[in-house]
Write an enzyme that holds these catalytic residues in place. Sequence first.
Site, PDB file in Angstrom:
ATOM      1  N   ALA A  20      59.185 -18.967 -14.137  1.00 54.86           N
ATOM      2  CA  ALA A  20      60.356 -19.249 -13.293  1.00 54.86           C
ATOM      3  C   ALA A  20      60.932 -20.645 -13.507  1.00 54.86           C
ATOM      4  CB  ALA A  20      59.973 -19.075 -11.828  1.00 54.86           C
ATOM      5  N   GLY A  22      61.396 -21.804 -16.549  1.00 56.23           N
ATOM      6  CA  GLY A  22      61.864 -21.800 -17.948  1.00 56.23           C
ATOM      7  C   GLY A  22      63.363 -21.571 -18.081  1.00 56.23           C
ATOM      8  N   LEU A  24      65.098 -19.106 -19.641  1.00 57.81           N
ATOM      9  CA  LEU A  24      65.671 -17.776 -19.410  1.00 57.81           C
ATOM     10  C   LEU A  24      65.959 -17.558 -17.926  1.00 57.81           C
ATOM     11  CD1 LEU A  24      66.364 -14.988 -20.785  1.00 57.81           C
ATOM     12  CD2 LEU A  24      64.172 -14.237 -19.882  1.00 57.81           C
ATOM     13  N   ARG A  53      53.271 -22.512 -13.753  1.00 54.00           N
ATOM     14  CA  ARG A  53      52.110 -23.374 -13.533  1.00 54.00           C
ATOM     15  C   ARG A  53      52.485 -24.616 -12.705  1.00 54.00           C
ATOM     16  NH1 ARG A  53      47.204 -24.791 -16.493  1.00 54.00           N
ATOM     17  NH2 ARG A  53      47.467 -23.202 -18.067  1.00 54.00           N
ATOM     18  N   ASP A  96      48.206 -20.183 -12.327  1.00 55.91           N
ATOM     19  CA  ASP A  96      47.630 -20.241 -13.671  1.00 55.91           C
ATOM     20  C   ASP A  96      47.360 -18.789 -14.049  1.00 55.91           C
ATOM     21  OD1 ASP A  96      46.123 -20.341 -15.901  1.00 55.91           O
ATOM     22  OD2 ASP A  96      44.478 -21.533 -15.037  1.00 55.91           O
ATOM     23  N   LYS A 159      61.701  -9.654 -25.670  1.00 55.41           N
ATOM     24  CA  LYS A 159      61.273  -9.768 -27.060  1.00 55.41           C
ATOM     25  C   LYS A 159      60.815 -11.206 -27.362  1.00 55.41           C
ATOM     26  CE  LYS A 159      65.443 -10.891 -29.719  1.00 55.41           C
ATOM     27  NZ  LYS A 159      65.233 -12.260 -29.965  1.00 55.41           N
ATOM     28  N   ASP A 188      66.288  -5.442 -24.451  1.00 57.24           N
ATOM     29  CA  ASP A 188      67.074  -5.912 -25.588  1.00 57.24           C
ATOM     30  C   ASP A 188      68.423  -6.218 -24.966  1.00 57.24           C
ATOM     31  OD1 ASP A 188      69.054  -5.963 -27.624  1.00 57.24           O
ATOM     32  OD2 ASP A 188      67.625  -5.019 -28.985  1.00 57.24           O
ATOM     33  N   HIS A 189      68.760  -7.493 -24.803  1.00 57.66           N
ATOM     34  CA  HIS A 189      69.929  -7.793 -23.962  1.00 57.66           C
ATOM     35  C   HIS A 189      71.219  -7.216 -24.545  1.00 57.66           C
ATOM     36  CE1 HIS A 189      70.654 -11.221 -26.646  1.00 57.66           C
ATOM     37  NE2 HIS A 189      71.848 -11.324 -26.122  1.00 57.66           N
ATOM     38  N   LYS A 193      74.953  -5.065 -22.794  1.00 58.01           N
ATOM     39  CA  LYS A 193      76.341  -5.534 -22.942  1.00 58.01           C
ATOM     40  C   LYS A 193      77.309  -4.394 -22.677  1.00 58.01           C
ATOM     41  CE  LYS A 193      75.507  -9.342 -26.132  1.00 58.01           C
ATOM     42  NZ  LYS A 193      75.869 -10.575 -25.463  1.00 58.01           N
ATOM     43  N   GLU A 227      77.164 -15.853 -35.600  1.00 58.31           N
ATOM     44  CA  GLU A 227      77.020 -16.951 -34.635  1.00 58.31           C
ATOM     45  C   GLU A 227      77.405 -18.269 -35.301  1.00 58.31           C
ATOM     46  OE1 GLU A 227      73.604 -16.452 -31.691  1.00 58.31           O
ATOM     47  OE2 GLU A 227      72.721 -16.036 -33.640  1.00 58.31           O
ATOM     48  N   HIS A 251      68.643  -6.121 -31.988  1.00 57.76           N
ATOM     49  CA  HIS A 251      70.057  -5.956 -31.649  1.00 57.76           C
ATOM     50  C   HIS A 251      70.850  -5.158 -32.694  1.00 57.76           C
ATOM     51  CE1 HIS A 251      68.733  -8.958 -28.939  1.00 57.76           C
ATOM     52  NE2 HIS A 251      69.056 -10.015 -29.634  1.00 57.76           N
TER      53      HIS A 251
HETATM   54  C1  BG6 Z   1      68.804 -13.580 -29.152  1.00 55.88           C
HETATM   55  C2  BG6 Z   1      68.318 -14.309 -30.361  1.00 55.88           C
HETATM   56  O1  BG6 Z   1      68.079 -12.405 -28.978  1.00 55.88           O
HETATM   57  O2  BG6 Z   1      70.187 -13.272 -29.298  1.00 55.88           O
HETATM   58  C3  BG6 Z   1      69.146 -15.569 -30.602  1.00 55.88           C
HETATM   59  O3  BG6 Z   1      66.955 -14.668 -30.192  1.00 55.88           O
HETATM   60  C4  BG6 Z   1      70.622 -15.260 -30.624  1.00 55.88           C
HETATM   61  O4  BG6 Z   1      68.752 -16.201 -31.815  1.00 55.88           O
HETATM   62  C5  BG6 Z   1      71.030 -14.401 -29.425  1.00 55.88           C
HETATM   63  O5  BG6 Z   1      71.329 -16.477 -30.629  1.00 55.88           O
HETATM   64  C6  BG6 Z   1      72.465 -13.910 -29.557  1.00 55.88           C
HETATM   65  O6  BG6 Z   1      72.867 -13.274 -28.382  1.00 55.88           O
HETATM   66  P1  BG6 Z   1      74.380 -13.275 -27.917  1.00 55.88           P
HETATM   67  O7  BG6 Z   1      74.387 -12.451 -26.678  1.00 55.88           O
HETATM   68  O8  BG6 Z   1      74.770 -14.707 -27.690  1.00 55.88           O
HETATM   69  O9  BG6 Z   1      75.176 -12.691 -29.053  1.00 55.88           O
END
Ligand code: BG6
Length: 516
Positions: A20, A22, A24, A53, A96, A159, A188-189, A193, A227, A251
């Site tokens: 929490a 971190g 992300l 921790r 921990d 991942k 897998d984000h 989308k 990117e 992805h």
């Molecule tokens: C992540 C990768 O899964 O996706 C990154 O680990 C990458 O390296 C990112 O930058 C890209 O995601 P998005 O949503 O910004 O296209």
Amino acid sequence: MTDNKTDNLSAHAVYFIFGATGDLARRKLFPAFYSLYREGKLGKRFAIVGLARRPRTDLQFRDDVHESIREFCRYKPGEKDDWAEFAEHFTYQSLDIRNVDGFRELKAHTEELEKKHQIPGNRLFYLALAPELFGKVSHNLREGGMLESQGWHRLVIEKPFGYDYPSAQRLNEEISRVFKEEEVFRIDHYLGKEMVQNIEMIRFANVFFEPLWNNRHIANVQITLAETVGVEERGAYYDKSGALRDMVQNHMLQMLTMIAMEPPSRLDAEDIRDEKVKVLRSIRPFHSADEVRRRIVRGQYAHGSLKGKEFKGYREEDSVNPESHTETFFAARVFVDNFRWAGVPFYVRTGKRLPVKSTEIVIEFKNVPNNVLFARAQDLTPNLLVIRVNPMEGIYIKINAKKPGNDMTIQPVAMEFCQSCQIGINTPEAYERLIFDASRGDSTYFTRWDELAAAWQLIDPIAHAWKEHGIEPALYPAGSWGPAQAEKLLHEDGFHWWPVGGQDEDNVIWVRNSEN
Ligand code: BG6
């Protein structure tokens, strides 16, 4: 979709965020919870427990959450007088994760929260942690009694799921000693989308497309995930992973399977994922070094300039081996050897320090058969359907029309629906959608184990060939479109990469619902 799915409201649950403190949690998770709350999707009967921790009081933790929401959320706290009420749902426990006693304390704390917020024992464990810890945490959750409540228990993980097939398998075994497959939600984000989820709608709800969605009418498919960023502060992770494991294994293959899959017999998580697995199994393997050389381009960025700014090469980045052979660019010609797609190349490319930030999927259709009319005119430009995934979201189609006047001259016209620039549409973030789905037990947009296994089985021979046959990445200057071989890959087949990220060709007339 499982029995626990309710339509517009998350289930009443306690959400545990491991990691929490971190990045992300700060950038994605807290903002996602707040957006869900603001939209009335979380309801009132929930609690969020931050775990890490580092010692923090509840109040300090709530301040961290507030800060993160102010910085990263599409809703700002304070616009409505609901912040204090929302913050009340957050508590923090220093933990921990190697020590089971902490989990026993967590159990007592959770029971109090469940009583206070009238939550019927539903528990969602979000592990924003290094994968090496997944097994240990799962084990201690069980040993500490955290899985003994009456409601459901779900594990959400991020991942990388392993480094190759054997390590993914080991990781999965550790988790599955405690959680059943249907309780595990692998994120897998990209699947969260908006436009990736929209692929199904575009394909299956339009008579314009579905009848043409095959090798009789499609010349090729191009999937680009470009990117402009380099490896930033993630050099240590990235140097071991590279574009193949960081982007392609997950992805890129997810987008490819959504484009290529057969219509599922029901709109059900299992049926959809069954179809995706079939695509992965139909992909022609890269089984020899020769094939890897012919069909794959591996690149690494060197010093160069992007939008007038100078950037150092990958090997000069922090925490990267100065002699690193890790790829920051990957392009490939992929074939899906089934009836629908036989002979259609899918070109995929992804890379860091490319000229634009853009994820787009281009479907290039075959031209109409040449006839007298067109023999007099100049070459036809192929019809395109372009799905713009990120950061612009929308679709456009490119067609041929007649240029006004006496000559039969062709004028390419592109018509775009830009979803993200449409006033009033405030697209939810991927994490909002995914947390919401996990809370409702809908695993459609999460990766199932057999999907993951099939993806690794495709990827492993590539990594193996690179290593065993010394296939090193070709250098490309930062700010370019990767090594020249990536262009050759398409030229050899008589195609070229279509511009992405709003970079236009000269002769096209655009019709847009908004400027971008
Ligand atoms: C992540 C990768 O899964 O996706 C990154 O680990 C990458 O390296 C990112 O930058 C890209 O995601 P998005 O949503 O910004 O296209």
